[in-house]
Design a protein around this motif. Structure first.
Motif, mmCIF file in Angstrom:
data_model
loop_
_atom_site.group_PDB
_atom_site.id
_atom_site.type_symbol
_atom_site.label_atom_id
_atom_site.label_comp_id
_atom_site.label_asym_id
_atom_site.label_seq_id
_atom_site.Cartn_x
_atom_site.Cartn_y
_atom_site.Cartn_z
ATOM 1 N N PHE A 32 0.803 -1.255 0.056
ATOM 2 C CA PHE A 32 0.058 0.109 0.011
ATOM 3 C C PHE A 32 0.787 1.266 0.006
ATOM 4 O O PHE A 32 2.237 1.118 0.182
ATOM 5 N N THR A 35 -0.463 7.476 0.343
ATOM 6 C CA THR A 35 -1.790 8.046 -0.475
ATOM 7 C C THR A 35 -2.825 7.177 -0.287
ATOM 8 O O THR A 35 -3.970 7.882 0.137
ATOM 9 N N GLU A 36 -2.992 6.003 -0.375
ATOM 10 C CA GLU A 36 -3.991 5.127 -0.428
ATOM 11 C C GLU A 36 -4.558 5.087 1.262
ATOM 12 O O GLU A 36 -5.759 5.047 1.464
ATOM 13 N N THR A 39 -6.167 8.490 1.819
ATOM 14 C CA THR A 39 -7.755 8.156 1.410
ATOM 15 C C THR A 39 -8.780 7.402 2.122
ATOM 16 O O THR A 39 -9.719 7.874 2.341
ATOM 17 N N ARG A 40 -8.141 6.219 2.460
ATOM 18 C CA ARG A 40 -8.736 5.267 3.392
ATOM 19 C C ARG A 40 -9.151 5.845 4.661
ATOM 20 O O ARG A 40 -10.476 5.639 5.025
#
Length: 224
Positions: A32, A35-36, A39-40
């Motif tokens: 991961f 950024t992921e 966002t999550r």
């Protein structure tokens, strides 16, 4: 004021990611990016980065320059070494406790949790896992050696990801209550040899059980 807020956000992201790993929603090897995760979780990358670096320091994740972050594979050889260290510390603690007069107050306090009727046993796996950690940490801390307690706490943290699975089965909860009670009675009675033998068997059985459960849980998680 912004700094405490940022720290709170980092703590929240840290707790969520750690729980995802411990519950195998994030599996060993999963990759991961910052950024992921941002966002999550709905936060900026700064607290995410703080949380990730903390998890890295604790040995749960790794970062690569080109491929980003990933959950570290479970290393059962490492867990064996940590369990060996745990056993050395606890056996030394029991030997020392059996020579202390009077018994440390911490041992007397353990009576209220472990020397109780069956009807008063806790059944929630998460709570029993915390109580189990508290029992073993109390044995070491009761020796009065802060360095032993510190090292033992670090070992406990590093094996928690598999050790807590020991209490997903009612039979293991029953065995834990019975064996903790016997160890405690032996220590309070100054029977060091009996306490040590039982404690060693108790820890080795737990290590064997959590390995099997972990492999099974990982298989189920990957299949789903």
């Amino acid at each position: 004021m912004p700094k405490p807020l940022r720290n709170n956000l980092a703590e929240s992201v840290y707790a969520r990611l750690k729980d995802d790993m411990f519950e195998f929603r994030l599996l060993p090897g999963d990759r991961f990016t910052e950024t992921e995760i941002a966002t999550r979780t709905g936060v900026s990358r700064t607290p995410v980065r703080e949380a990730l670096y903390r998890l890295e320091r604790e040995g749960h994740i790794e970062v690569s320059p080109r491929s980003g972050w990933h959950v570290k594979p479970l290393d059962f050889s490492l867990f064996d070494h940590l369990y060996d260290l745990r056993l050395v510390l606890e056996l030394a603690a029991v030997e020392r406790l059996c020579k202390m007069e009077p018994a440390p107050a911490a041992l007397e306090n353990l009576r209220e949790t472990w020397l109780v009727p069956t009807a008063q046993w806790e059944t929630d796996p998460t709570l029993v896992a915390r109580l189990d950690e508290g029992f073993h940490q109390s044995l070491v801390a009761a020796t009065g050696n802060p360095e032993m307690a510190r090292v033992f706490s670090e070992v406990t943290e590093r094996i928690r990801i598999i050790r807590r699975l020991d209490f997903t089965q009612p039979e293991r909860i029953r065995q834990t209550y019975e064996e903790h009670a016997r160890v405690l009675r032996y220590v309070l009675a100054r029977k060091a040899e009996q306490a040590a033998l039982l404690l060693k068997a108790h820890i080795n059985l737990s290590k064997s059980e959590v390995k099997k459960i972990t492999v099974h849980r990982l298989h189920e998680a990957r299949m789903s």
